[in-house]
Design an enzyme around this catalytic site. Structure first.
Site, mmCIF file in Angstrom:
data_model
loop_
_atom_site.group_PDB
_atom_site.id
_atom_site.type_symbol
_atom_site.label_atom_id
_atom_site.label_comp_id
_atom_site.label_asym_id
_atom_site.label_seq_id
_atom_site.Cartn_x
_atom_site.Cartn_y
_atom_site.Cartn_z
ATOM 1 N N ASP A 99 28.253 -73.843 -18.426
ATOM 2 C CA ASP A 99 28.111 -74.949 -19.361
ATOM 3 C C ASP A 99 29.105 -76.022 -18.943
ATOM 4 O OD1 ASP A 99 27.365 -76.305 -21.807
ATOM 5 O OD2 ASP A 99 26.924 -74.316 -22.623
ATOM 6 N N ASP A 201 26.070 -80.282 -21.371
ATOM 7 C CA ASP A 201 26.137 -80.534 -22.808
ATOM 8 C C ASP A 201 25.989 -82.026 -23.118
ATOM 9 O OD1 ASP A 201 26.858 -79.112 -25.380
ATOM 10 O OD2 ASP A 201 28.388 -80.673 -25.407
ATOM 11 N N GLU A 256 21.201 -81.241 -21.421
ATOM 12 C CA GLU A 256 20.890 -81.203 -22.852
ATOM 13 C C GLU A 256 20.743 -82.649 -23.317
ATOM 14 O OE1 GLU A 256 22.515 -79.513 -27.102
ATOM 15 O OE2 GLU A 256 23.772 -80.702 -25.786
ATOM 16 N N HIS A 328 22.095 -71.246 -29.037
ATOM 17 C CA HIS A 328 23.235 -71.019 -29.935
ATOM 18 C C HIS A 328 23.357 -72.066 -31.041
ATOM 19 C CE1 HIS A 328 24.455 -74.095 -27.202
ATOM 20 N NE2 HIS A 328 25.542 -74.330 -27.907
ATOM 21 N N ASP A 329 22.533 -73.112 -30.994
ATOM 22 C CA ASP A 329 22.560 -74.161 -32.021
ATOM 23 C C ASP A 329 21.372 -74.064 -32.973
ATOM 24 O OD1 ASP A 329 24.822 -75.368 -30.886
ATOM 25 O OD2 ASP A 329 23.626 -76.708 -29.629
#
Ligand code: TEU
Ligand code: CA
Length: 557
Positions: A99, A201, A256, A328-329
């Protein structure tokens, strides 16, 4: 870059390290824990691990606030542990994608500690500082993603800094060439270590417009979106990154890019764009909000199909899709898009897997999805650990916009903590995740839903995922075939075909909890079944599907 590549053919598995496996009993997942489960991942058959952040962090946002990009979070282990993880993964032919969180750092990062010291500090322009409208009023009305103003006043120099996320996540100033060079240098450092790519991210937010006018909004705060998302120089900076880092290694990248359209996706990840390999789009997980992102209702199937199909057809041959139901969100896929009632959980989890893995693009599995893990039955606000859920409850309820009765079901349905409860390994205490006290509660259904039980049961959700992953390796049509939606108006069935040269697939998925009739199109009549979530045969022309039934026919001409 047109044509066939390893990352187009891969299945990616996302690990949220804090919740995956704890090796030393402190209740927090760690690198040694991941190493101990590599054989499980190999058995499942995945090709790539996307590791949520493992860097040093004060954990205001569970590692998405990084204070040192070249060090490992102490709770997760050491750089030696990381090297061992990378080696262990590579020995099993599993790649590791890191990430990359570079829209912002932690306020504990050395750069920010320096930056806030004085207006002429060499690091001042690493971040985005502005004068307030006056001593009590921030530069503009933008709200942060986690609630409150997007500006934080800093007494040291009497100015405000921008933070699109928490106030402990100050935004970096990408317009400063030194910032870009530092980041690219850090990326090369990880690539030289041998990692296999980056998930980037909120990469669509790195470029902000120089003018920072108030944003529109009906509440306390205005929307920064038009000024910070897909900003003026984002493509320039990504091409620069590509030129000086990405193109020099055999790695994959996925950006993302919340709010991305298919047109923009072709710019970020077009076959010849020289930016990224693919992006995460969020239309199918962000079109259901009633109060901001919060809702307690499922998206309608017709809308879902329209969104997914548009991405399937508009990117075809031009850019590459990434496929996901959860991360995870997001809440758990089976609770959100399927049906987590005991009678339907397994079959609907398998149906969702079929629907996604048969689509065009690279599928992502979020840890526990392969077990059909469900949302958590939250009972009170103090059970949340996530800064977003905690702040949202305060802003929407305690501070008065909505009643608890109205907001609570929405929070419970959409909270990010649904995805963050510990991975359920077995039916021993704490689901085998830790010998200590877990940092967040384990879902009480772990005695029924866990990896040990499912790996032992050939009919489990786990084995169904394993089979889908294996099928992808044998059926290039799953990866490269052209997509076509059938029955767009059906509110019960998601039906589509995939075609590559002489091979075609018919994919039929029921999204409802009752029976539905389906007529097999003439072209597929008599074609053999490739996979289904039942044990029946599909020889007839008229098929009565049971609740959440799914099957795929494969035809050769
Ligand atoms: O999420 C970015 C993002 O767009 C979030 O606003 C996301 O939509 C939100 O979590 C949904 O409610 C990334 C990370 O995935 C997330 O975990 C981080 O908290 C965030 O960036 C800040 O780094
Ligand atoms: Ca630990």
């Amino acid at each position: 870059m047109t044509g066939r590549t390893w990352w187009k053919e891969a299945v990616i598995y996302q690990i949220y390290p804090r919740s995956f496996m704890d090796s030393n009993g402190d209740g927090i997942g760690d690198l040694q824990g991941i190493i101990s489960r590599l054989d499980y991942l190999k058995y499942l058959g995945i090709d790539v691990i996307w590791l949520s952040p493992v860097y040093q962090s004060p954990n205001d946002d569970n590692g998405y606030d990084i204070s040192d990009y070249r060090a490992i979070m102490e709770e997760f282990g050491t750089m030696e542990n990381f090297d061992a993880l990378l080696k262990g993964a590579h020995e099993r032919d599993i790649r590791i994608v890191m990430d990359l969180v570079v829209n912002h750092t932690s306020d504990g990062h050395r750069w920010f500690v320096e930056s806030r010291k004085s207006k002429d500090n060499p690091y001042r322009d690493y971040y985005i500082w502005r004068e307030g409208k006056d001593a009590q009023t921030p530069p503009n009305n933008w709200g942060s993603c986690f609630g409150g103003s997007a500006w934080q006043y800093d007494g040291e120099t009497g100015m405000y800094y921008l933070h699109l996320f928490s106030r402990k996540q100050p935004d970096l100033n990408w317009d400063n060439p030194k910032v870009r060079e530092e980041i690219f240098d850090m990326m090369r450092w990880w690539c030289d270590k041998g990692i296999d790519g980056f998930r980037m991210d909120v990469i669509s937010m790195i470029s902000k417009t120089a003018e920072m006018p108030d944003g529109e909004g009906d509440g306390l705060y205005g929307d920064f979106g038009p000024y910070c998302v897909h900003g003026p120089n984002v493509h320039k900076y990504l091409r620069e990154m590509n030129e000086s880092v990405l193109s020099r290694y055999d790695i994959m990248t996925v950006g993302e890019t919340s709010g991305v359209t298919t047109e923009l996706a072709k710019q970020y990840a077009g076959e010849n764009a020289r930016e990224l390999n693919m992006v995460f789009q969020f239309e199918h997980v962000e079109s259901d909000g009633k109060y901001g992102k919060w809702t307690d209702e499922k998206i309608s199937l017709v809308t879902l199909k329209k969104i997914m199909s548009r991405w399937q057809t508009e990117l075809y041959g031009q850019a590459w899709n990434s496929l996901f139901w959860d991360n995870h969100d997001q809440p758990r896929a089976v609770s959100r898009f399927g049906d987590d009632r005991p009678a339907f959980r397994e079959i609907s989890a398998k149906m969702l897997a079929t629907c996604l893995h048969m689509m065009q693009g690279t599928p992502y599995i979020y840890q526990g999805e392969e077990l059909g893990m469900t949302n958590y039955p939250f009972g009170s606000p103090d059970e949340f650990r996530d800064i977003e859920s905690i702040n949202a409850y305060r802003e929407w309820c305690t501070e008065g916009k909505l009643s608890h009765e109205v907001f609570w079901p929405c929070l419970v349905f959409k909270s990010r903590d649904n995805a963050r409860t510990p991975m359920q390994w077995d039916d021993s205490e704490n689901a085998g995740f830790t010998a200590g006290k877990p940092w967040i509660a384990v879902n009480p259904n772990y005695k029924e839903i866990n990896a040990r039980a499912e790996t032992a049961d050939p009919d489990s959700v786990f084995h169904y995922y394993k089979k889908l992953i294996a099928l992808r390796k044998q059926n290039p049509v799953m990866v490269y075939g052209k997509y076509e939606l059938l029955l767009p108006e059906s509110d019960a069935l998601f039906v589509y075909t995939r075609t590559l040269e002489s091979t075609s697939l018919l994919v039929v998925c029921s999204f409802c909890d009752h029976e539905t009739d389906f007529t097999v199109p003439d072209a597929f009549f008599g074609a053999p079944c490739l996979i289904s979530n039942t044990n029946r045969s599909y020889e007839g022309k008229e098929i009565r599907l049971g609740a959440y039934e799914a099957f795929v026919l494969r035809k050769e001409v």
